[in-house]
Structure formats: C-alpha cells, structure tokens
Design an enzyme around this catalytic site. Structure first.
Site, mmCIF file in Angstrom:
data_model
loop_
_atom_site.group_PDB
_atom_site.id
_atom_site.type_symbol
_atom_site.label_atom_id
_atom_site.label_comp_id
_atom_site.label_asym_id
_atom_site.label_seq_id
_atom_site.Cartn_x
_atom_site.Cartn_y
_atom_site.Cartn_z
ATOM 1 N N GLU A 298 43.659 40.642 48.851
ATOM 2 C CA GLU A 298 43.865 41.444 50.085
ATOM 3 C C GLU A 298 44.141 40.586 51.314
ATOM 4 O O GLU A 298 43.520 40.787 52.365
ATOM 5 C CB GLU A 298 42.654 42.353 50.333
ATOM 6 C CG GLU A 298 42.495 43.409 49.268
ATOM 7 C CD GLU A 298 41.478 44.501 49.602
ATOM 8 O OE1 GLU A 298 40.740 44.365 50.588
ATOM 9 O OE2 GLU A 298 41.429 45.500 48.859
ATOM 10 N N GLU B 244 42.096 47.203 41.918
ATOM 11 C CA GLU B 244 40.917 47.826 42.533
ATOM 12 C C GLU B 244 41.244 49.298 42.757
ATOM 13 O O GLU B 244 42.176 49.611 43.503
ATOM 14 C CB GLU B 244 40.551 47.184 43.882
ATOM 15 C CG GLU B 244 39.965 45.795 43.751
ATOM 16 C CD GLU B 244 39.424 45.252 45.065
ATOM 17 O OE1 GLU B 244 38.927 46.032 45.910
ATOM 18 O OE2 GLU B 244 39.518 44.030 45.256
#
Ligand code: AHR
Length: 501
Positions: A173, A292
């Site tokens: 991320e 995720e």
C-alpha cells in the site's frame, strides 16, 4: 417471496478454480501472531509455541497460501530483527500499529508454522523504509541453498534447508499516506521495477506482485496502476488490489451490495493492465492478486485511534462478525470465483483475531466467527471449472450502488467427479427468494445437499460461550421437476447447493 432463476451450463466455463484464491494473511498486528498463531506456554502449543488448535482451524478453513508479515507493519520492518537467538532479538517500536514488536516470531518461525499448517508462504518486502539491497538480502536468507553469508546464517539459525519462497509482494500500500515510506506512483514504480529486476537476477522464476491501489476510492486510483505498470510491467507477474467493506451509517442494503464495488474494481484494474500491455506490445498478461479483502469495521478502529502507550500484542481490530457480515463475505467469494480468469491470488485479511475468521483467547480456546463458514465451504467444495450462471433476479435499490440484483451466484463443475456446486446469496433484507435452477444440461444430477447460513437475528454471532451459535444448516427438501430444481433462499442468506449425478 421473490422469484429468481438461473441456468447451470457446463459450457459456460470461466476458467479453472485457482487454488490460491483461498489465501489469507498474517500480519504482526494486534494478536494475529502473538496469542493468535503463536503462544508459547499455551496448553495447545507445540514445542515451538505454535498453537495446534489454531493450526487445526486453519486447515479446516482450507487456506492455501498466507501472506506475511504485513500489511502496514512491513513498511517499517527489519527482517534481521526476527532471526537468530531469541535472547539477542531486539524489541522495536512498530509505528504502524503503535505497538512494541518483541520479534520473538520472524521469518523462520513463520515458514515453520506455514509447513505445519500446510500453506504456502507469500512474503511481503519492506519497500517503505528499505529498498533493493534489503530485498536481495532477505531473498538470499530465505532461498539460497548455502555457501553464502546469509544462507549459511539461516543454516546456523537452525534452518539448513532453503525456504523456497516463490511468491513475493513488492511492498504494501505505498500509495497510502498512512504508509511508512509512502511514495508517489513514479517513485514506487521505479523502485518496484528495480527491486523486481534484481530479484530476477537471483531467480527468474519468482512470482512477483507489484502494489496497486489500497482501494478503489483512492484519489490516485487508475493513475497509480498505469504509472507503476509503465515502469514494472516486464518484471512483475501480478498487481495487487485491496478492499475492505463495512456498513456506513447503518446502511445494510448498500453493505450487502459491496461485491458490486469489488467486481468493478477487478474489471478496471484488469483493463488498465491490458492497456499498458498493449501499449508496450507485450504478449504477457498481468494477473491480479486481491491480497487483502474482507469486512472490516474500520471506522470503529479510526474512532478509537491507535493504542496510546505502546503495548505488546494489544487486542486490535477484533471485529466480531454477524450474519450480514458472513453473507457479504460469501458474496465477495462469489465475485472472486467469477473473476478467476484474472484473479490468480486472493487473501482474506486477516487470519486470526485481527479482522479474522478465527478468534482465540490467550491461554484459552479458539473458535470460528460467522465468516469462517462461507470461506471454508467454498475452499472445500469449489473444484474443477468455474461456471458463469446468468441470474435473472429482481433488483433492489440501495444508496451506494443503485439498483442491485437481489441474488448473486456462481457455480463450479468438477469434470473428474461430475459434481456441481452452486454458491448463492440472497441480499434482500425483507424477502426470501424462490430460486428456479435449470439443470437440463445436467439431466442426471440431483441436489443432495443445500446448506444455508442465516438467522432470524441478523446480529447473531459466535462467542467463546456459544462458538457454534451460527453455522451452516442443512435445508430439508428440494423440489425437482423436468430439468428444474426449486430452492428457497431465506432473506440475508449464504447458500451452498451440491448436485451429483
Ligand atoms: O489488514 C489491515 C491493514 O489494512 C493492513 O495492514 C494494510 O495493508 C491495510 O490498510
């Protein structure tokens, strides 16, 4: 009662069920590792401190691959802290979760645990505060057979055999301003490409995942993927997607339609990847790693804020899931299966305690949250080919996605056994659905099991006292007539229908 219909057709194949769709995620976060999978001294712990009761549940869940060690944690992590004699391992501040990291569990312990749990490790690299050199070091420590400083160090640490880690995430991320070492798409694209190229000099057969956007609403979504792939396309195999869903302002109708967002996110990222591939004249295709995904009551965490006093393994993100959450998880699984032509890897985030299907008490029992069940059933029963099923269903209105079909479904067909499994959700908050399934392409098949997860009380959960309050239950009778099966899908329900010749 609403009416819907669908057709099961062995010709409508999307692609094979990809085993890595049933992945999960272990981060050094809250009690996922410490008092989750690892608790030396627990009555069920083995000689290395791995909780056997948790390993049994992980096997029952059917997890195939586990991403580790983060998540936000990895962007400040020094892997060297987690190897070697325990007494010499430093405690560090983990800025991602405002906790103290004891480092008594590291890459060696994780690979040991993964072997015992029967899962493949997927290792994430720190490309937040670190770079190419440290990635190469970890690769050498993990995978080189011996005769070099770091591979000999691994052997000296008690692991003479290389770990053989195939799947590597190039950071986590890094588009997010919350991430330690957050980068622009240009900065990250260059770093990811350089790291991947260096790793391929060691082993060209690695499977490398480049970071896509943290979610579909990121301000840089789209531009991030384009730029990163412009740089790294030739060096990577997969691009990541992350998505978490929760009801906003109590709007369960929109929450139940969350998979609409997942579906379009997948199609958009696949489209961008293909466009960059075409622009480069590349014959290679980049697949997707949805590494995720889950329901996460993230606003509870945001309201609470991070722990103030740097605790060790605090109870963080310990969401307790109810019926609606399980149905949403089921619909997200349907979406991942339906997109198995592009989604090669998917990881339910996370595995134990932190936004997880498995819950443990320190020193006490482990049990299954409601969301455990749709995942375990799908991992167990989805075999062979994924079949697209064209659902004809009424639409319902919701704030976030507008008109959304009440029923969503996908099926699998195992050409070896002939078994067909239909996975379906009813998203309606009010009405059950009478679902008419055309089975004329499978004339000899009969439904031999219809399992439903639902409850009159949509807030029902599993707890230490009532660990099996919510489980899938068998539905008695099913009507068969001239190539059609009539099924009842209760309101807000997850359904698994098994047909056999
Ligand atoms: O899974 C919880 C967190 O969600 C992860 O650490 C991070 O990657 C994402 O934002």
């Amino acid at each position: 009662m609403l009416n819907a219909s669908l057709t099961l057709d062995p010709q409508s194949t999307i692609g094979p069920v990809r085993p890595h769709l049933f992945g999960s995620f272990v981060e050094h976060l809250g009690r996922c590792v410490y008092t989750g999978i690892f608790e030396p001294g627990h009555p069920n712990a083995d000689e290395d401190g791995m909780r056997r009761d948790v390993i049994d549940l992980v096997k029952e869940l059917g997890v195939t691959v586990v991403r580790y060690p983060g998540g936000n944690f990895v962007s400040g992590y020094r892997w060297e802290d987690g190897v070697g004699p325990l007494a010499e391992r430093p405690k560090r501040l983990d800025t991602a979760w405002h906790s103290v990291e004891p480092n008594t569990f590291g890459i060696g312990e994780f690979v040991t645990w993964a072997k015992r749990a029967g899962v493949e490790p997927m290792v994430a690299l720190n490309l937040g505060t670190r770079g190419v050199a440290e990635a190469l070091d970890l690769l050498e420590y993990c995978n080189h057979s011996g005769g070099t400083h770091l591979s000999d160090l691994r052997a000296a640490h008690g692991y003479p055999e290389p770990f053989g880690v195939k799947m590597w995430c190039l950071g986590n991320e890094l588009d997010g301003p919350w991430q330690l070492g957050h980068k622009t798409q240009e900065e990250y694209g260059r770093l990811a490409e350089e790291t991947a190229r260096a790793m391929r000099m060691v082993d060209p057969s690695l499977e490398l995942v480049v970071c896509g956007s943290s979610h579909s609403q990121m301000p840089t979504f789209g531009v991030w993927e384009e730029t990163v792939l412009e740089h790294a396309y030739d060096q990577v195999d997969l691009i990541s997607l992350h998505a978490y869903y929760q009801p906003r302002d109590g709007d369960l109708a929109s929450f139940l339609a969350s998979s609409v967002d997942m579906e379009s996110f997948i199609r958009q990222v696949a489209g961008i990847a293909d466009r960059i591939g075409a622009k480069k004249g590349s014959s290679k295709r980049i697949d997707l790693s949805f590494d995720e995904w889950n329901v996460w009551y993230v606003s509870d965490f945001q309201d609470q804020g991070p722990p103030k006093d740097w605790p060790q393994a605090p109870p963080l993100l310990e969401d307790v899931y109810n019926i609606v959450d399980a149905v949403v998880v089921g619909s997200l699984l349907i979406t991942l299966l339906r997109n198995s032509d592009r989604v090669a890897v998917a990881c339910l985030a996370q595995l134990v305690n932190a936004i997880a299907p498995i819950h443990t008490e320190p020193g006490g029992p482990a049990w299954r949250h409601t969301t455990f069940h749709p995942f375990a059933q799908t991992a167990d029963l989805a075999r062979g080919d994924v079949l697209r099923v064209a659902v004809e269903a009424p639409f319902y209105h919701n704030e976030r996605f507008g008109e959304t079909p009440v029923v969503d479904a996908v099926a699998t067909h195992d050409p070896d056994t002939g078994d067909v499994v239909l996975f379906a959700v009813n998203r309606s908050m009010e009405d059950s659905v009478s679902l008419s399934v055309s089975t004329s392409a499978f004339p000899d098949h009969r439904v031999f099991e219809h399992l439903v997860l639902t409850d009159d009380d949509l807030d029902a959960t599993n707890t230490a006292e009532s660990p099996d309050r919510v489980i899938p239950r068998s539905v008695g009778e099913t009507r068969h007539e001239l190539g059609t099966v009539e099924l009842n899908l209760p309101r807000v329900s997850w359904n698994v229908i098994r047909l056999r010749a």
